[in-house]
Enzyme design. Structure first.
Site, PDB file in Angstrom:
ATOM      1  N   ASP A   1      26.335  80.248  50.350  1.00  0.00           N
ATOM      2  CA  ASP A   1      27.299  79.499  51.149  1.00  0.00           C
ATOM      3  C   ASP A   1      27.446  78.052  50.700  1.00  0.00           C
ATOM      4  O   ASP A   1      26.630  77.525  49.943  1.00  0.00           O
ATOM      5  CB  ASP A   1      26.834  79.474  52.610  1.00  0.00           C
ATOM      6  CG  ASP A   1      25.647  78.524  52.813  1.00  0.00           C
ATOM      7  OD1 ASP A   1      24.661  78.636  52.045  1.00  0.00           O
ATOM      8  OD2 ASP A   1      25.717  77.664  53.697  1.00  0.00           O
TER       9      ASP A   1
ATOM     10  N   LYS B   1      18.953  79.360  38.229  1.00  0.00           N
ATOM     11  CA  LYS B   1      19.506  78.160  37.583  1.00  0.00           C
ATOM     12  C   LYS B   1      18.363  77.453  36.863  1.00  0.00           C
ATOM     13  O   LYS B   1      17.724  76.555  37.425  1.00  0.00           O
ATOM     14  CB  LYS B   1      20.008  77.192  38.661  1.00  0.00           C
ATOM     15  CG  LYS B   1      21.432  77.349  39.098  1.00  0.00           C
ATOM     16  CD  LYS B   1      21.742  76.171  40.021  1.00  0.00           C
ATOM     17  CE  LYS B   1      22.930  76.455  40.882  1.00  0.00           C
ATOM     18  NZ  LYS B   1      23.129  75.384  41.884  1.00  0.00           N
TER      19      LYS B   1
ATOM     20  N   GLY C   1      20.541  83.671  52.632  1.00  0.00           N
ATOM     21  CA  GLY C   1      21.311  83.969  51.428  1.00  0.00           C
ATOM     22  C   GLY C   1      21.162  85.367  50.853  1.00  0.00           C
ATOM     23  O   GLY C   1      22.074  85.893  50.236  1.00  0.00           O
TER      24      GLY C   1
ATOM     25  N   GLU D   1      15.402  87.459  46.618  1.00  0.00           N
ATOM     26  CA  GLU D   1      16.082  86.158  46.774  1.00  0.00           C
ATOM     27  C   GLU D   1      17.492  86.246  46.206  1.00  0.00           C
ATOM     28  O   GLU D   1      17.732  86.958  45.230  1.00  0.00           O
ATOM     29  CB  GLU D   1      15.328  85.085  45.978  1.00  0.00           C
ATOM     30  CG  GLU D   1      14.424  84.197  46.781  1.00  0.00           C
ATOM     31  CD  GLU D   1      15.152  83.199  47.664  1.00  0.00           C
ATOM     32  OE1 GLU D   1      16.306  83.438  48.044  1.00  0.00           O
ATOM     33  OE2 GLU D   1      14.540  82.182  48.001  1.00  0.00           O
ATOM     34  N   ASP D   2      18.397  85.481  46.780  1.00  0.00           N
ATOM     35  CA  ASP D   2      19.726  85.389  46.172  1.00  0.00           C
ATOM     36  C   ASP D   2      19.694  84.455  44.966  1.00  0.00           C
ATOM     37  O   ASP D   2      20.270  84.754  43.932  1.00  0.00           O
ATOM     38  CB  ASP D   2      20.780  84.938  47.196  1.00  0.00           C
ATOM     39  CG  ASP D   2      20.387  83.677  47.928  1.00  0.00           C
ATOM     40  OD1 ASP D   2      19.182  83.488  48.169  1.00  0.00           O
ATOM     41  OD2 ASP D   2      21.259  82.864  48.249  1.00  0.00           O
TER      42      ASP D   2
ATOM     43  N   ARG E   1      30.127  82.852  52.369  1.00  0.00           N
ATOM     44  CA  ARG E   1      29.021  83.793  52.127  1.00  0.00           C
ATOM     45  C   ARG E   1      29.501  85.214  51.871  1.00  0.00           C
ATOM     46  O   ARG E   1      28.847  85.965  51.160  1.00  0.00           O
ATOM     47  CB  ARG E   1      28.098  83.864  53.361  1.00  0.00           C
ATOM     48  CG  ARG E   1      27.053  82.805  53.407  1.00  0.00           C
ATOM     49  CD  ARG E   1      25.973  83.201  54.409  1.00  0.00           C
ATOM     50  NE  ARG E   1      25.314  82.049  54.985  1.00  0.00           N
ATOM     51  CZ  ARG E   1      24.302  81.399  54.423  1.00  0.00           C
ATOM     52  NH1 ARG E   1      23.840  81.788  53.259  1.00  0.00           N
ATOM     53  NH2 ARG E   1      23.757  80.366  55.013  1.00  0.00           N
TER      54      ARG E   1
ATOM     55  N   ASP F   1      16.628  78.081  42.541  1.00  0.00           N
ATOM     56  CA  ASP F   1      17.216  76.813  42.115  1.00  0.00           C
ATOM     57  C   ASP F   1      16.054  75.920  41.630  1.00  0.00           C
ATOM     58  O   ASP F   1      15.623  76.050  40.477  1.00  0.00           O
ATOM     59  CB  ASP F   1      17.971  76.244  43.331  1.00  0.00           C
ATOM     60  CG  ASP F   1      18.818  75.041  43.009  1.00  0.00           C
ATOM     61  OD1 ASP F   1      18.504  74.329  42.050  1.00  0.00           O
ATOM     62  OD2 ASP F   1      19.801  74.790  43.718  1.00  0.00           O
TER      63      ASP F   1
ATOM     64  N   VAL G   1      27.322  77.380  43.477  1.00  0.00           N
ATOM     65  CA  VAL G   1      27.938  78.701  43.568  1.00  0.00           C
ATOM     66  C   VAL G   1      27.976  79.201  45.014  1.00  0.00           C
ATOM     67  O   VAL G   1      27.076  78.905  45.812  1.00  0.00           O
ATOM     68  CB  VAL G   1      27.212  79.742  42.673  1.00  0.00           C
ATOM     69  CG1 VAL G   1      27.580  79.558  41.218  1.00  0.00           C
ATOM     70  CG2 VAL G   1      25.701  79.700  42.867  1.00  0.00           C
TER      71      VAL G   1
HETATM   72  C1  PRP Z   1      18.833  78.856  49.143  1.00  0.00           C
HETATM   73  C2  PRP Z   1      18.504  80.219  48.571  1.00  0.00           C
HETATM   74  C3  PRP Z   1      17.037  80.162  48.317  1.00  0.00           C
HETATM   75  C4  PRP Z   1      16.771  78.679  48.094  1.00  0.00           C
HETATM   76  C5  PRP Z   1      16.552  78.431  46.651  1.00  0.00           C
HETATM   77  O1  PRP Z   1      18.651  78.887  50.510  1.00  0.00           O
HETATM   78  O2  PRP Z   1      18.854  81.248  49.448  1.00  0.00           O
HETATM   79  O3  PRP Z   1      16.292  80.656  49.399  1.00  0.00           O
HETATM   80  O4  PRP Z   1      17.920  77.958  48.531  1.00  0.00           O
HETATM   81  O5  PRP Z   1      16.401  77.063  46.413  1.00  0.00           O
HETATM   82  P1  PRP Z   1      15.114  76.452  45.707  1.00  0.00           P
HETATM   83  O6  PRP Z   1      14.800  77.289  44.515  1.00  0.00           O
HETATM   84  O7  PRP Z   1      15.589  75.066  45.323  1.00  0.00           O
HETATM   85  O8  PRP Z   1      14.011  76.420  46.708  1.00  0.00           O
HETATM   86  P2  PRP Z   1      19.284  77.776  51.467  1.00  0.00           P
HETATM   87  O9  PRP Z   1      18.277  76.683  51.707  1.00  0.00           O
HETATM   88  O10 PRP Z   1      20.616  77.360  50.937  1.00  0.00           O
HETATM   89  O11 PRP Z   1      19.444  78.551  52.833  1.00  0.00           O
HETATM   90  P3  PRP Z   1      20.320  79.857  53.166  1.00  0.00           P
HETATM   91  O12 PRP Z   1      19.815  80.971  52.267  1.00  0.00           O
HETATM   92  O13 PRP Z   1      20.031  80.102  54.602  1.00  0.00           O
HETATM   93  O14 PRP Z   1      21.757  79.516  52.869  1.00  0.00           O
END
Ligand code: PRP
Length: 172
Positions: free
Chosen positions: A153, A125, A37, A93-94, A159, A97, A147
């Site tokens: 994604d 969030k 991400g 980080e993007d 993405r 959550d 989002v």
């Molecule tokens: C997303 C995002 C963070 C993580 C945050 O990655 O890029 O790394 O989730 O979530 P959390 O705070 O609940 O741990 P994702 O698992 O969607 O993988 P990706 O980045 O490869 O799409």
């Protein structure tokens, strides 16, 4: 649309300025992008930094999708290439959550004795966050909606949108 490309652009500028100021004395800032991400945010942020820096990437996945497993468990898929001991490390980080990923990465990298270890996230969030993680450089706080865009994604789609949009439930 939740955040326009122009608003992202302005905020990334501000984050880069704050990071430049904080690390003005660094010999080498190590940016650790969390795949997948963060790749677009990382590219934009890194290119706006004036302080000496290098980029690393790390990849993790959460076990949370499988109900019987610990929802907070995170698995390391790909490690950084070079040792970060004694270095100034900034995790990029993007989105934060639940906070499980960032919490795991902070523990993992802290154990490698960097000189400093901080975090930068474009999005947070807070309504979903269950772990106590400090975000030192934060782009935007957002509500609890799905989002996509600017690296984020849904099932690997959207993405590369330039803006950040809410994906309504009927499109998932
Ligand atoms: C997303 C995002 C963070 C993580 C945050 O990655 O890029 O790394 O989730 O979530 P959390 O705070 O609940 O741990 P994702 O698992 O969607 O993988 P990706 O980045 O490869 O799409």
């Amino acid at each position: 649309m939740l955040i326009s490309a122009a608003d992202i652009d302005r905020r990334v500028d501000e984050l880069a300025a704050a990071i430049d100021e904080a690390y003005a004395e660094t010999e080498m800032l190590v940016l650790v992008g969390v795949l997948k991400g963060s790749f677009i945010f990382m590219a934009d942020l890194a290119r706006r930094l004036s302080v000496p820096h290098r980029v690393e990437f790390i990849a993790v996945s959460s076990y949370g999708a499988i109900e019987s497993e610990d929802p907070g468990a995170v698995r390391l898929l790909m490690d950084v290439r070079h040792d970060v001991a004694g270095q100034d490390v900034l995790i990029v980080e993007d989105i934060v959550d639940t906070g499980h990923t960032l919490s795991y990465l902070l523990r993992l990298l802290a154990a490698r004795t960097p000189r400093t270890l901080r975090t930068c996230a474009l999005l947070h969030k807070p309504d979903r966050t269950v772990t106590d993680v400090a975000i030192d450089y934060l782009g935007f706080t957002i509500p609890d909606v799905w989002v996509v865009g600017y690296g984020l994604d849904f099932a690997e789609r959207h993405r590369t949108r330039p803006d950040i949009c809410e994906l309504p439930p009927e499109l998932r």
